[in-house]
Enzyme design. Structure first.
Site, PDB file in Angstrom:
ATOM      1  N   ASP A 326     -52.975 -19.102  -2.628  1.00 60.19           N
ATOM      2  CA  ASP A 326     -51.532 -18.892  -2.708  1.00 60.19           C
ATOM      3  C   ASP A 326     -51.188 -17.548  -2.045  1.00 60.19           C
ATOM      4  O   ASP A 326     -52.056 -16.718  -1.767  1.00 60.19           O
ATOM      5  CB  ASP A 326     -51.058 -18.944  -4.167  1.00 60.19           C
ATOM      6  CG  ASP A 326     -49.560 -19.249  -4.267  1.00 60.19           C
ATOM      7  OD1 ASP A 326     -48.851 -19.165  -3.254  1.00 60.19           O
ATOM      8  OD2 ASP A 326     -49.094 -19.572  -5.381  1.00 60.19           O
ATOM      9  N   GLU A 525     -40.145 -18.752  -9.620  1.00 58.77           N
ATOM     10  CA  GLU A 525     -41.365 -18.047 -10.019  1.00 58.77           C
ATOM     11  C   GLU A 525     -41.101 -17.038 -11.151  1.00 58.77           C
ATOM     12  O   GLU A 525     -40.298 -17.285 -12.037  1.00 58.77           O
ATOM     13  CB  GLU A 525     -42.033 -17.405  -8.789  1.00 58.77           C
ATOM     14  CG  GLU A 525     -42.380 -18.473  -7.739  1.00 58.77           C
ATOM     15  CD  GLU A 525     -43.275 -17.976  -6.638  1.00 58.77           C
ATOM     16  OE1 GLU A 525     -44.316 -17.388  -6.924  1.00 58.77           O
ATOM     17  OE2 GLU A 525     -42.937 -18.208  -5.458  1.00 58.77           O
TER      18      GLU A 525
HETATM   19  C1  BGC Z   1     -45.883 -19.976  -4.627  1.00 61.28           C
HETATM   20  C2  BGC Z   1     -46.306 -21.294  -4.019  1.00 61.28           C
HETATM   21  C3  BGC Z   1     -45.711 -21.444  -2.646  1.00 61.28           C
HETATM   22  C4  BGC Z   1     -46.049 -20.252  -1.800  1.00 61.28           C
HETATM   23  C5  BGC Z   1     -45.459 -20.321  -0.408  1.00 61.28           C
HETATM   24  C6  BGC Z   1     -46.088 -18.826  -3.688  1.00 61.28           C
HETATM   25  O1  BGC Z   1     -45.537 -17.674  -4.201  1.00 61.28           O
HETATM   26  O2  BGC Z   1     -46.605 -19.763  -5.819  1.00 61.28           O
HETATM   27  O3  BGC Z   1     -45.936 -22.357  -4.848  1.00 61.28           O
HETATM   28  O4  BGC Z   1     -46.164 -22.639  -2.067  1.00 61.28           O
HETATM   29  O5  BGC Z   1     -45.575 -19.091  -2.414  1.00 61.28           O
HETATM   30  O6  BGC Z   1     -44.099 -20.140  -0.427  1.00 61.28           O
HETATM   31  C1  BGC Z   2     -41.570 -15.858  -0.389  1.00 64.03           C
HETATM   32  C2  BGC Z   2     -42.034 -17.019  -1.188  1.00 64.03           C
HETATM   33  C3  BGC Z   2     -43.210 -16.601  -1.935  1.00 64.03           C
HETATM   34  C4  BGC Z   2     -42.946 -15.332  -2.733  1.00 64.03           C
HETATM   35  C5  BGC Z   2     -44.205 -14.841  -3.365  1.00 64.03           C
HETATM   36  C6  BGC Z   2     -41.286 -14.679  -1.287  1.00 64.03           C
HETATM   37  O1  BGC Z   2     -40.844 -13.602  -0.534  1.00 64.03           O
HETATM   38  O2  BGC Z   2     -40.417 -16.215   0.292  1.00 64.03           O
HETATM   39  O3  BGC Z   2     -42.346 -18.113  -0.368  1.00 64.03           O
HETATM   40  O4  BGC Z   2     -43.567 -17.642  -2.773  1.00 64.03           O
HETATM   41  O5  BGC Z   2     -42.432 -14.314  -1.938  1.00 64.03           O
HETATM   42  O6  BGC Z   2     -43.977 -13.912  -4.363  1.00 64.03           O
END
Ligand code: BGC
Ligand code: BGC
Length: 655
Positions: A326, A525
Site C-alpha cells: 500500500d 481512511e
Molecule cells: C489506501 C489504498 C489505496 C491506495 C492508493 C492507500 O492509502 O489504503 O486503499 O488503494 O492508497 O490510493
Molecule cells: C492519496 C491517496 C492515498 C493517501 C494515503 C493521499 O494523498 O491521494 O490515494 O491513499 O494519500 O494516505
C-alpha cells in the site's frame, strides 16, 4: 489496554538512538513470537487458473532478457503526481497509479480524453524503454465505479451494497466499472475491499461490505468476476475487463478500537475464519492482485509479515499473481523508510507502492540486490509474478491504450444504462428502521418540505473516494448527479405535488410531510476514525431540526447518510420514519423511487435492504457475529418492509 504504548513511551524518553534500536528490535522479537503463523492450519486452495506452460515459458524468456536494474523497475510503482512519461527513460518502472488526489495536469476535473492521452504517453514511453516490449500497468482506486473521473457512473459505497444482498448486482457493477475504466485506457482497479469491519469506529467501515464473512465472501467473488471476467472463458481479462485487487491483506477490518492502520489482535483462527474469507473467494475467482494492509497483526506490520504474505497467501492459498504494497506502507516497517525497504520485498511483496520516493527506492533496492540483501531468487520470483499478470492481462498484444476496443467511447462513461444499475443499487441498499403508523410510502401529490443540510449535496451522498480522496466536490462537478432534493422534487412535481428545499426546515406554506436528509460529512481512511459511535457528538442541530418539525406536528421522514451504523436513538425518537441510506452516491433518484408511491397510488418499490452491520444501542460497538459487547439495537439482517409494523417504542436517549 495493551502495555505496548507505555513501553514505547519509555523508549522515547529514555534511550539514545543505538539503545533505542536494540530495545525496539527486542520488542519486535517479542511481538514476532506472539504473531506466529501456522500455515498448515490454513485452507489449501487451488488456483482458479491452471498454469499455462506456454505463458510460463514466455515469462522465463522475458525475464532472462531483463537487466537487474530493469527487473527492479518492475517492482516499483509511482504515482502520476510525481512521475512523467519521460522519467521512464531512466527508470523503466513496471506500473503507475493515480492516488486519490492525483489526476492529469493535477486537475481533478480533467476530461476523460486527457486520462486516455496520458495513458498513451506512458505506454509509448514504457515501450520505448522496455527491452521486452511490455508496457506498464496503470492502477486506480475504482472503488465505487470509476470514481476519480467526473461524469463516470458512481455506485453506492460497499456498505450500501452489503445491504442489498444481491451478488448478481455486484457482478454487474464490476462489469460496468471495468468498462468505464477501459474507456480511459487504464488497466487495473484497486478493488474490491474485502475487509470484514467489526468496529464501526473505523473510518473505512463504508468500504466494507459487511461484518459478516459469508456475505463478504459471496461479494468478493462476484466483484472479482465482474471486474476481470470469468476465468476459463474468452472474456477473462479481455478488452471489456480490468485487473481486480483484493485488499487489504490481512485483517484491516479487525483492528483494535477500529483504528485505521492499527493492530488486529485476533487469534490466528479468527484471522483465518473472518478476515481471510474474502481472499479465499477472490483468489478462487481468479483475482490477479492483492494489496497488503497498513495494519498489523498481533503487533507485527503486515508489510513485513513473511508468514502471512508468503507462506499463507502465496503458499497455502496458491496465489500466483502480484502482491502489491500500500501507499508507502513499507515505510512503516522497523528499519525501513519510504525509499529503502528490503524486508518488505523479502517478506513477499512483489511491487512496492512508492508514490513519490520511487526514484531513490529504485536505486536503493538495486544496491540491496547487489549486496545480496535481497536474494536474486526473490527478485526473480517477484518479477515473474509481475510479468505473469501482464501476460494474463494481454498487455503484450493489447496495443496502445487508445487503440483498445472501448477506449475513447466516452458515451459509456455515465451511460444511461449504467446509471440505471446504480439507481437500482441505491433502491436495494436502503434499510428502513422505523415506519410509524405506515407513514411511508408517501403519496406524491403532496407538498413536501425537503430539509436537512445534506438534502441538496451530492458530496454528502457520495462520501470519500469520489472525484478526490476525501470527497469534497460541489454538485456541479457531477454532470449526471441528482441530489435527494432534486429527485424528490422531480417525482412529486410529475404527480402534481410540490417540493420546497429548506435546509434549516423553516417554511411559510405548511407542508404535508418533511423529508430530512442529514448525516456524516465525507471522509476517507484515518480521517474518518471516530472515538465513539454517537452520531455527531457535540453538534445536535440535526436533532433539533427533527424535533422542531415534530413539535409543529409535521410528519417527519429521516434519511440518514452515513458510512457506518451509528448511535442515533434520539434521532430515531424524533422521526416518524427512519431510513438508513448509507452513502448512496449521485443517483438520488433511487431514494425517491422507494419513498414515493406512483401517481396512481401503487407501491413502486418496497424496501429490501437488510442491515449489513449490527446497529448500536449505545456509543459502543455492539456484539456481532462471534463478538462480545452489548446486544445491538437492530441485529445484522434487520430491515422493515412496507407491510411490517414499523412502530418503535421510545428509546433511551442517554448512555
Ligand atoms: C489506501 C489504498 C489505496 C491506495 C492508493 C492507500 O492509502 O489504503 O486503499 O488503494 O492508497 O490510493
Ligand atoms: C492519496 C491517496 C492515498 C493517501 C494515503 C493521499 O494523498 O491521494 O490515494 O491513499 O494519500 O494516505
Amino acid at each position: 489496554m495493551s502495555r505496548r504504548p507505555l513501553r514505547l513511551a519509555v523508549y522515547f524518553l529514555a534511550c539514545t538512538p543505538a539503545v533505542c534500536a536494540a530495545a525496539t528490535s527486542a520488542a519486535d522479537k517479542d511481538r514476532q513470537g506472539a504473531a506466529t503463523v501456522h500455515p498448515q492450519r490454513w485452507p489449501k486452495l487451488h488456483p482458479a487458473l491452471a498454469r499455462d506452460p506456454q505463458l510460463e515459458a514466455r515469462v522465463e524468456q522475458l525475464l532472462s532478457r531483463l537487466t537487474t536494474a530493469q527487473k527492479v523497475g518492475q517492482l516499483i510503482q509511482a504515482d502520476i503526481g510525481s512521475i512523467t512519461p519521460d522519467d521512464l527513460q531512466h527508470y523503466p518502472l513496471g506500473s503507475i497509479l493515480n492516488g486519490g488526489n492525483s489526476s492529469p495536469r493535477d486537475d481533478k476535473l480533467a476530461a476523460p480524453s486527457e486520462w486516455l492521452a496520458l495513458a498513451d504517453r506512458f505506454y509509448d514511453a514504457a515501450m520505448a524503454a522496455s527491452p521486452i516490449g511490455l508496457p506498464l500497468l496503470w492502477g486506480t482506486d475504482a472503488v465505487h465505479g470509476h470514481n476519480n473521473i467526473a461524469g463516470a457512473t458512481i455506485f453506492p459505497h460497499n456498505i450500501g451494497l452489503g445491504a442489498a444482498r444481491d451478488p448478481e448486482l455486484i457482478r454487474r457493477i464490476g462489469e460496468i466499472t471495468a468498462l468505464e475504466v477501459r474507456v480511459t485506457g487504464l488497466d487495473w482497479a484497486f478493488s474490491p475491499t474485502v475487509a470484514v469491519a467489526r468496529d464501526a469506529r473505523w473510518g473505512r467501515t463504508f468500504e466494507s461490505y459487511s461484518e459478516n464473512p459469508g456475505l463478504v465472501r459471496a461479494y468478493a467473488a462476484a466483484m472479482v468476476e465482474g471486474l476481470q471476467g470469468t476465468p476459463g472463458t474468452p472474456q477473462f481479462l479481455a478488452a471489456a475487463h480490468v485487473l481486480a485487487t483484493a485488499k487489504h491483506f490481512l485483517g484491516d477490518g479487525g483492528t483494535e478500537g477500529g483504528r485505521d492502520q492499527g493492530d488486529n489482535p485476533a487469534p490466528e483462527s479468527e484471522l483465518r475464519a473472518v478476515d481471510a474469507a474474502g481472499y479465499e473467494a477472490a483468489i478462487s475467482a481468479g483475482a490477479q492482485t492483492v494489496m497488503v494492509s497498513y495494519s498489523s497483526w498481533q503487533g507485527v506490520k503486515m508489510h513485513g509479515n513473511r508468514g502471512l504474505l508468503t507462506s499463507v497467501l502465496k503458499g497455502r492459498m496458491g496465489f500466483d499473481g502480484l502482491l502489491l504494497g500500500d501507499w508507502n506502507g513499507h515505510a512503516q516497517l522497523p528499519g525501513c523508510t519510504a525509499v529503502r525497504c528490503a524486508v518488505a520485498i523479502n517478506a513477499g511483496i512483489d511491487v512496492l507502492m512508492a508514490p513519490d520516493g520511487w526514484r531513490e527506492l529504485h536505486d536503493n533496492t538495486l544496491g540491496q540486490v547487489g549486496s545480496g540483501e535481497i536474494p536474486a531468487a526473490r527478485l526473480d520470483d517477484a518479477v515473474r509474478r509481475v510479468l505473469r499478470v501482464k501476460l494474463r492481462a494481454h498487455l503484450d498484444t493489447a496495443g496502445r491504450p487508445s487503440s483498445r476496443p472501448f477506449a475513447g467511447h466516452y458515451e459509456l462513461l455515465g451511460a444511461a444504462a449504467h446509471r440505471a444499475v446504480a439507481r437500482q443499487a441505491v433502491r436495494e441498499s436502503l434499510v428502513l428502521l422505523k415506519n410509524h403508523d405506515h407513514l411511508l410510502p408517501l403519496a406524491p401529490p403532496a407538498h413536501v418540505l425537503v430539509a436537512g443540510d445534506a438534502a441538496d449535496s451530492i458530496a454528502r451522498q457520495s462520501g470519500g473516494w469520489t472525484i478526490d480522496w476525501q470527497g469534497t466536490e460541489p454538485n456541479q462537478d457531477f454532470p449526471h448527479g441528482e441530489t435527494v432534493y432534486a429527485a424528490i422534487a422531480r417525482c412529486v412535481r410529475a404527480a402534481g405535488g410540490s417540493a420546497t428545499l429548506s435546509p434549516d426546515g423553516e417554511f411559510t406554506a405548511r407542508p404535508d410531510v418533511a423529508v430530512v436528509v442529514f448525516g456524516e460529512h465525507p471522509y476517507a481512511e484515518f480521517a474518518g476514525d471516530v472515538a465513539t459511535l454517537e452520531y455527531s457528538p457535540g453538534d445536535k442541530h440535526d436533532l433539533a431540526l427533527l424535533r422542531r418539525l415534530r413539535a409543529r406536528e409535521i410528519p417527519v421522514v429521516a434519511v440518514f447518510l452515513s458510512g457506518r451504523p451509528l448511535w442515533v436513538n434520539a434521532e430515531l425518537n424524533a422521526s416518524d420514519s427512519f431510513v438508513a441510506a448509507w452513502l448512496p452516491g449521485p443517483e438520488g433518484g433511487g431514494i425517491a423511487d422507494v419513498l414515493f408511491r406512483s401517481a396512481d397510488g401503487a407501491v413502486r418499490y418496497d424496501f429490501r435492504g437488510r442491515l449489513p452491520f449490527s446497529w448500536p444501542r449505545s456509543p459502543r460497538p455492539p456484539a456481532g457475529d462471534g463478538r462480545r459487547g452489548e446486544p445491538p439495537l437492530f441485529p445484522y439482517g434487520y430491515g422493515l418492509s412496507y407491510g411490517d409494523d414499523g412502530n418503535l417504542p421510545q428509546l433511551p436517549e442517554s448512555d
